[in-house]
Design a protein around this motif. Sequence first.
Motif, PDB file in Angstrom:
ATOM      1  N   GLU A 134       2.272   9.211   7.428  1.00 42.02           N
ATOM      2  CA  GLU A 134       1.790   8.334   8.504  1.00 42.02           C
ATOM      3  C   GLU A 134       1.147   7.068   7.944  1.00 42.02           C
ATOM      4  O   GLU A 134       0.140   6.578   8.434  1.00 42.02           O
ATOM      5  N   PHE A 135       1.770   6.529   6.915  1.00 42.75           N
ATOM      6  CA  PHE A 135       1.353   5.260   6.324  1.00 42.75           C
ATOM      7  C   PHE A 135       1.711   4.134   7.285  1.00 42.75           C
ATOM      8  O   PHE A 135       2.784   4.129   7.884  1.00 42.75           O
ATOM      9  N   LYS A 136       0.844   3.170   7.464  1.00 41.36           N
ATOM     10  CA  LYS A 136       1.053   2.100   8.427  1.00 41.36           C
ATOM     11  C   LYS A 136       1.609   0.845   7.755  1.00 41.36           C
ATOM     12  O   LYS A 136       0.994   0.290   6.855  1.00 41.36           O
ATOM     13  N   TYR A 177      11.000   5.914   9.418  1.00 41.83           N
ATOM     14  CA  TYR A 177      10.224   5.009  10.269  1.00 41.83           C
ATOM     15  C   TYR A 177      10.295   5.512  11.710  1.00 41.83           C
ATOM     16  O   TYR A 177      11.374   5.831  12.201  1.00 41.83           O
ATOM     17  N   ALA A 204       1.661  -4.907  10.996  1.00 40.63           N
ATOM     18  CA  ALA A 204       2.024  -5.148  12.387  1.00 40.63           C
ATOM     19  C   ALA A 204       3.084  -6.236  12.466  1.00 40.63           C
ATOM     20  O   ALA A 204       2.985  -7.260  11.811  1.00 40.63           O
ATOM     21  N   GLN A 228       3.400  -4.699   1.810  1.00 34.76           N
ATOM     22  CA  GLN A 228       2.315  -3.743   2.021  1.00 34.76           C
ATOM     23  C   GLN A 228       1.985  -3.056   0.706  1.00 34.76           C
ATOM     24  O   GLN A 228       2.843  -2.937  -0.180  1.00 34.76           O
ATOM     25  N   ASP A 271       4.864   1.710  16.179  1.00 30.88           N
ATOM     26  CA  ASP A 271       3.543   1.223  15.787  1.00 30.88           C
ATOM     27  C   ASP A 271       3.445   0.988  14.290  1.00 30.88           C
ATOM     28  O   ASP A 271       2.353   0.821  13.749  1.00 30.88           O
ATOM     29  N   GLY A 272       4.586   0.964  13.619  1.00 36.12           N
ATOM     30  CA  GLY A 272       4.576   0.731  12.193  1.00 36.12           C
ATOM     31  C   GLY A 272       4.323   1.963  11.361  1.00 36.12           C
ATOM     32  O   GLY A 272       4.010   1.867  10.179  1.00 36.12           O
ATOM     33  N   THR A 273       4.464   3.154  11.950  1.00 33.60           N
ATOM     34  CA  THR A 273       4.226   4.387  11.211  1.00 33.60           C
ATOM     35  C   THR A 273       5.420   4.718  10.331  1.00 33.60           C
ATOM     36  O   THR A 273       6.557   4.718  10.765  1.00 33.60           O
ATOM     37  N   ASN A 281       6.575   7.635   7.212  1.00 34.73           N
ATOM     38  CA  ASN A 281       6.250   8.800   6.399  1.00 34.73           C
ATOM     39  C   ASN A 281       7.043   8.729   5.106  1.00 34.73           C
ATOM     40  O   ASN A 281       8.270   8.669   5.128  1.00 34.73           O
TER      41      ASN A 281
END
Length: 211
Positions: free
Chosen positions: A86-88, A34, A91, A74, A40-42, A44
Motif C-alpha cells: 500500500e505504498f502511495k 496498481y 497524487a 517517488q 488513490d495512487g495505491t 503494492n
Amino acid sequence: MKRFSKFMLSVAAVSAVTAAMAVSAMAADVTATYDTEVDDGTVNITVVDGTGASQTLLVLNNDATAVVEADIEQIGQKDDGASFTEFKLPAGIYADLAEGQSKTYYIRIGGSNGSMQKGTLTISKGGEIPTVKLLIGDVNGDTDVDPDDAVEILRYSVGATELTDEQMLKAGYCDNDPDVDAEDAVCILRYAVGSEGSGNAGIEMEFPVQQ
C-alpha cells in the motif's frame, strides 16, 4: 500536464540504489500492482528476494542506468525487510492520464545487503492496458530466432550498434532479465541448436504499449 509531486530526496537513499545497481550482475524482478479501482495512487510492491534489513525504493519515469533526480517520481525507505505494501504514488499519476492512455514506471529497490531488484509498473485509464506480442529473440525482425539475432545482441553489448525499444525487449527477455547482454545471446544460440537453457527464446510474450 501538471508536474508530479515528489518527496524530499535523500542523497544517501539514492546512493544506496545506484550503488547496488552498479554491483549487481543480475537483478531480481519485483512485482508491482496498481489499484485503479481505488484510484488513490495505491501500489503494492512485492520484494521477490531478500534485500537485507534496510531497503530504498525508487519509482522512475524511465529505465535509467545512472539515476538522477529528474528521473525520480517517488522514493521510499523501509527498515523492516518487508515489501512496500500500500505504498502511495504521487497524487496525479493516474489522474493525469487521458482516457485509454497507459504509462509505465520503473521500480528499483536497493538493499543494505548490496542487492538490487527491479520491475515495472504499468497503469492505464479506461479499459485494458494495450499490449503488443513480440517474438523473444527475433532481434533483427525477420520472424526467425537464429544466430544472426545473437550477433545483433553482441554487437549492441560492445557499442557497435543501437537497438530500438522493441528490439531491446526482444533481446533482453531471452534470459528473463530486461538487461541486454551476452547471456541473452547464449539463450538464442542454445535455442537455435535445440539445447536446454534457451530461456524465453522463441516464445511470444506480451508487453504493454508505451504511449
